[in-house]
Design a protein around this motif. Sequence first.
Motif, PDB file in Angstrom:
ATOM      1  N   ASP A 119      -5.055  11.831  -9.820  1.00 27.48           N
ATOM      2  CA  ASP A 119      -5.753  11.815  -8.492  1.00 27.48           C
ATOM      3  C   ASP A 119      -5.084  10.938  -7.638  1.00 27.48           C
ATOM      4  O   ASP A 119      -4.827   9.783  -8.037  1.00 27.48           O
ATOM      5  N   LYS A 120      -4.741  11.424  -6.665  1.00 28.99           N
ATOM      6  CA  LYS A 120      -3.695  10.844  -5.672  1.00 28.99           C
ATOM      7  C   LYS A 120      -4.699  10.010  -4.714  1.00 28.99           C
ATOM      8  O   LYS A 120      -4.030   9.301  -3.975  1.00 28.99           O
ATOM      9  N   THR A 121      -5.957  10.234  -4.668  1.00 29.47           N
ATOM     10  CA  THR A 121      -6.517   9.472  -3.768  1.00 29.47           C
ATOM     11  C   THR A 121      -7.351   8.278  -4.535  1.00 29.47           C
ATOM     12  O   THR A 121      -7.764   8.395  -5.418  1.00 29.47           O
ATOM     13  N   THR A 122      -6.890   6.998  -3.908  1.00 27.56           N
ATOM     14  CA  THR A 122      -7.629   5.737  -4.496  1.00 27.56           C
ATOM     15  C   THR A 122      -8.030   4.960  -3.485  1.00 27.56           C
ATOM     16  O   THR A 122      -7.837   5.122  -2.321  1.00 27.56           O
ATOM     17  N   ALA A 123      -8.685   3.947  -3.959  1.00 28.91           N
ATOM     18  CA  ALA A 123      -9.435   2.917  -3.169  1.00 28.91           C
ATOM     19  C   ALA A 123      -8.506   2.128  -2.406  1.00 28.91           C
ATOM     20  O   ALA A 123      -8.561   1.498  -1.108  1.00 28.91           O
ATOM     21  N   HIS A 124      -7.261   1.625  -3.060  1.00 33.43           N
ATOM     22  CA  HIS A 124      -6.186   0.996  -2.249  1.00 33.43           C
ATOM     23  C   HIS A 124      -4.912   1.766  -2.636  1.00 33.43           C
ATOM     24  O   HIS A 124      -4.375   2.426  -3.218  1.00 33.43           O
ATOM     25  N   SER A 125      -4.052   1.776  -1.606  1.00 37.87           N
ATOM     26  CA  SER A 125      -2.669   2.424  -1.408  1.00 37.87           C
ATOM     27  C   SER A 125      -1.775   1.762  -1.946  1.00 37.87           C
ATOM     28  O   SER A 125      -1.937   0.396  -1.971  1.00 37.87           O
ATOM     29  N   THR A 126      -0.749   2.209  -2.100  1.00 37.34           N
ATOM     30  CA  THR A 126       0.200   1.290  -2.970  1.00 37.34           C
ATOM     31  C   THR A 126       1.228   0.975  -1.472  1.00 37.34           C
ATOM     32  O   THR A 126       1.592   1.776  -0.766  1.00 37.34           O
ATOM     33  N   PRO A 127       1.536  -0.390  -1.554  1.00 34.59           N
ATOM     34  CA  PRO A 127       2.219  -0.917  -0.413  1.00 34.59           C
ATOM     35  C   PRO A 127       3.638  -0.256  -0.279  1.00 34.59           C
ATOM     36  O   PRO A 127       4.223  -0.168  -1.407  1.00 34.59           O
ATOM     37  N   ALA A 128       4.040   0.178   0.827  1.00 36.61           N
ATOM     38  CA  ALA A 128       5.266   0.811   0.941  1.00 36.61           C
ATOM     39  C   ALA A 128       6.217  -0.113   0.466  1.00 36.61           C
ATOM     40  O   ALA A 128       7.436   0.372   0.058  1.00 36.61           O
ATOM     41  N   ASP A 129       6.366  -1.330   0.682  1.00 39.38           N
ATOM     42  CA  ASP A 129       7.251  -2.231   0.184  1.00 39.38           C
ATOM     43  C   ASP A 129       7.126  -2.798  -1.124  1.00 39.38           C
ATOM     44  O   ASP A 129       7.907  -3.665  -1.617  1.00 39.38           O
ATOM     45  N   ASP A 130       6.392  -2.332  -1.907  1.00 39.51           N
ATOM     46  CA  ASP A 130       6.137  -2.648  -3.225  1.00 39.51           C
ATOM     47  C   ASP A 130       7.094  -2.051  -4.172  1.00 39.51           C
ATOM     48  O   ASP A 130       7.096  -0.864  -4.660  1.00 39.51           O
ATOM     49  N   SER A 131       8.203  -2.767  -4.449  1.00 38.05           N
ATOM     50  CA  SER A 131       9.247  -2.259  -5.331  1.00 38.05           C
ATOM     51  C   SER A 131       8.989  -2.335  -7.126  1.00 38.05           C
ATOM     52  O   SER A 131       9.713  -1.489  -7.561  1.00 38.05           O
ATOM     53  N   ASN A 132       7.640  -2.562  -7.172  1.00 42.09           N
ATOM     54  CA  ASN A 132       7.230  -2.786  -8.489  1.00 42.09           C
ATOM     55  C   ASN A 132       6.776  -1.553  -8.862  1.00 42.09           C
ATOM     56  O   ASN A 132       6.606  -0.968 -10.020  1.00 42.09           O
ATOM     57  N   TYR A 133       6.142  -0.718  -8.267  1.00 43.70           N
ATOM     58  CA  TYR A 133       5.604   0.518  -8.419  1.00 43.70           C
ATOM     59  C   TYR A 133       6.494   1.644  -8.827  1.00 43.70           C
ATOM     60  O   TYR A 133       6.215   2.159  -9.696  1.00 43.70           O
ATOM     61  N   PRO A 134       7.551   1.745  -8.186  1.00 44.78           N
ATOM     62  CA  PRO A 134       8.584   2.810  -8.494  1.00 44.78           C
ATOM     63  C   PRO A 134       9.006   2.392 -10.102  1.00 44.78           C
ATOM     64  O   PRO A 134       9.387   3.439 -10.739  1.00 44.78           O
ATOM     65  N   ARG A 135       9.000   1.146 -10.404  1.00 51.60           N
ATOM     66  CA  ARG A 135       9.381   0.646 -11.737  1.00 51.60           C
ATOM     67  C   ARG A 135       8.599   1.186 -12.594  1.00 51.60           C
ATOM     68  O   ARG A 135       8.497   1.777 -13.776  1.00 51.60           O
ATOM     69  N   LEU A 136       7.368   1.080 -12.419  1.00 48.86           N
ATOM     70  CA  LEU A 136       5.977   1.446 -13.281  1.00 48.86           C
ATOM     71  C   LEU A 136       6.028   2.870 -13.339  1.00 48.86           C
ATOM     72  O   LEU A 136       5.830   3.375 -14.556  1.00 48.86           O
ATOM     73  N   GLU A 137       6.208   3.632 -12.184  1.00 43.40           N
ATOM     74  CA  GLU A 137       6.254   5.192 -12.583  1.00 43.40           C
ATOM     75  C   GLU A 137       7.444   5.526 -13.230  1.00 43.40           C
ATOM     76  O   GLU A 137       7.300   6.254 -13.999  1.00 43.40           O
ATOM     77  N   ASN A 138       8.669   4.831 -13.259  1.00 44.86           N
ATOM     78  CA  ASN A 138       9.674   5.376 -14.044  1.00 44.86           C
ATOM     79  C   ASN A 138       9.559   5.194 -15.515  1.00 44.86           C
ATOM     80  O   ASN A 138       9.942   5.767 -16.430  1.00 44.86           O
ATOM     81  N   GLN A 139       8.589   3.911 -15.953  1.00 42.88           N
ATOM     82  CA  GLN A 139       8.558   3.307 -17.127  1.00 42.88           C
ATOM     83  C   GLN A 139       7.739   4.508 -17.713  1.00 42.88           C
ATOM     84  O   GLN A 139       7.683   4.822 -18.844  1.00 42.88           O
TER      85      GLN A 139
END
Length: 156
Positions: free
Chosen positions: A5-25
């Motif tokens: 589900d791509k709709t969430t209460a909070h969007s991922t901050p554009a400058d959040d470098s942690n989120y791509p790491r999480l997705e990669n892991q």
Amino acid sequence: MPPEDKTTAHSTPADDSNYPRLENQIAWYDAKSVTSQRRYFALKSLQIIIAAAIPVVSLIDPTKAVVPGALGALVLVLEGFQELGSYRQNWQKYRSSCEALRHEKYLYMAGSGPYTDADVEKRTRLLAERVEAMISEEHTNWVAQFKNNEGAAPQT
């Protein structure tokens, strides 16, 4: 597996470098889990089929014990490869790590759990700390498993 589900209460901050790491892991653990699961099922399926064929082959020509003996040896070799690769254990560990990271992702995206009432900077820092702690724990367990199985090749 249901689509995310791509709709969430909070969007991922554009400058959040942690989120791509999480997705990669998540992607890495998911792929490794699938690979280990397939290898485990392939080896175990072959073992079952070959083991079931041994009595049948023995009945066909009881004077030739070499064929059932060779099939029995093949079952042993396949079991050895399965044990060396630790495919069942790795499949379960990788799946567990993948699902824990997904859980963390959903908590972060929803702003719930430890991310409740946290500002963007604190949420970002907390995500990095929690994800890296999970990855570090899994790596520590992997090293301990390797040390316990001296001589076995590490599975990455």
